[in-house]
Design a protein around this motif. Structure first.
Motif, PDB file in Angstrom:
ATOM      1  N   ASP A  56      -3.706   5.489  -8.793  1.00 51.43           N
ATOM      2  CA  ASP A  56      -3.995   4.728  -7.578  1.00 51.43           C
ATOM      3  C   ASP A  56      -4.030   5.667  -6.370  1.00 51.43           C
ATOM      4  O   ASP A  56      -2.989   6.117  -5.891  1.00 51.43           O
ATOM      5  N   GLU A  57      -5.219   5.954  -5.898  1.00 50.31           N
ATOM      6  CA  GLU A  57      -5.434   6.806  -4.721  1.00 50.31           C
ATOM      7  C   GLU A  57      -4.603   8.086  -4.717  1.00 50.31           C
ATOM      8  O   GLU A  57      -3.825   8.330  -3.793  1.00 50.31           O
ATOM      9  N   SER A  92      -6.012  -2.002  -6.192  1.00 51.52           N
ATOM     10  CA  SER A  92      -4.666  -1.747  -6.699  1.00 51.52           C
ATOM     11  C   SER A  92      -4.197  -2.882  -7.597  1.00 51.52           C
ATOM     12  O   SER A  92      -3.526  -2.646  -8.607  1.00 51.52           O
TER      13      SER A  92
END
Ligand SMILES: Nc1ncnc2c1ncn2[C@@H]1O[C@H](COP(=O)(O)OP(=O)(O)OP(=O)(O)O)[C@@H](O)[C@H]1O
Ligand SMILES: [Mg+2]
Length: 237
Positions: free
Chosen positions: A160-161, A43
């Motif tokens: 991000d994810e 991240s």
């Protein structure tokens, strides 16, 4: 052609360092998947590209332009969209209102022209046009966040994810959507994912980061077929 690259990147939060001398390359119009253990710096690497953490040294370019040190709104103007894992939509607003908010910087004419496409990109969303975003499922929320980003016609999308907390079926849909963003709009995608095997399935390029250092960078097959890296860092057997 919008590649994203970092050279000798040292980054972190204030005085603390999290990323150590990382070289990173996301080729244009390809999907680059970043994997690695929790706390490894995935991240943070993404945030560094979007100006959301401290860059201590090194260079970051998007489409050849140096962006290190720029604030996020300037980087957004360079054609980069960042989709955080949570809090990526306004829950109290309707789907349509969210899209209007996302297009605030566009002219009225531009917004009118792009809105149908943004809504139409995900037929499932269209049904909820006047419903509040708070009632959307996790996957539908991701679709809305993606539509909001697409309204600005980005050249680069940083995810991000996006599949965190989703059922395998919905997660698969989200990854399909990301693939189609690359194919339909030629967008350069950088995707951080926890589930390495599934994400590497759609990747053109793989990047493994652990302890803030680059461990692997190359073709996804090269990472999946490396028993040591898979076992040590990704829980693959
Ligand atoms: N806002 C912050 N302030 C200070 N340190 C932070 C901050 N965010 C993350 N860190 C630290 O930076 C390191 C890397 O975190 P990062 O969030 O980049 O990891 P990650 O690879 O994304 O992990 P995960 O898979 O759990 O999301 C961790 O040690 C973390 O504690
Ligand atoms: Mg993370």
């Amino acid at each position: 052609m919008s590649s994203v690259s970092a050279r000798g990147l040292e980054a972190g939060y204030g005085a603390s360092r999290v990323i150590f001398g990382v070289d990173f390359e996301a080729p244009p119009r390809q999907i680059t998947v970043i994997v690695g253990p929790n706390g490894g710096g995935k991240s943070t690497l993404l945030k560094a590209v979007f100006g959301l953490c401290t860059v201590h040294s090194g260079s970051i370019t998007c489409g050849g332009r140096e962006v290190a040190g720029m604030p996020p709104h300037r980087i957004a103007r360079e054609g980069v969209a960042y989709l955080p894992q949570t809090d990526n939509v306004f829950s109290a607003l309707t789907v349509r209102e969210n899209l209007v908010m996302a297009g605030y910087a566009l002219s009225k004419a531009e917004r009118a022209e792009r809105m149908p496409g943004a809504l139409g990109a995900f037929p499932e969303l269209q049904r909820y046009e006047s419903g509040r975003a708070s009632v959307l499922s996790g996957g539908q929320r991701q679709m809305l966040a993606m539509s909001m980003a697409l309204l600005r016609r980005p050249a680069v999308m940083l995810f991000d994810e996006p599949t965190a907390g989703l059922s395998p079926k919905l997660a698969g849909q989200v990854l399909d959507n990301i693939t189609s963003v690359r194919d339909r709009f030629g967008i350069t995608v950088v995707l951080v994912e926890q589930n390495a095997r599934r994400a590497l399935g759609i990747a053109d390029r793989a990047f493994l980061i652990a302890g803030g250092r680059r461990v692997f960078d190359g073709p996804p097959d090269g990472l999946l077929s490396n028993p040591d890296l898979g076992r040590m860092y990704l829980g693959l057997t």
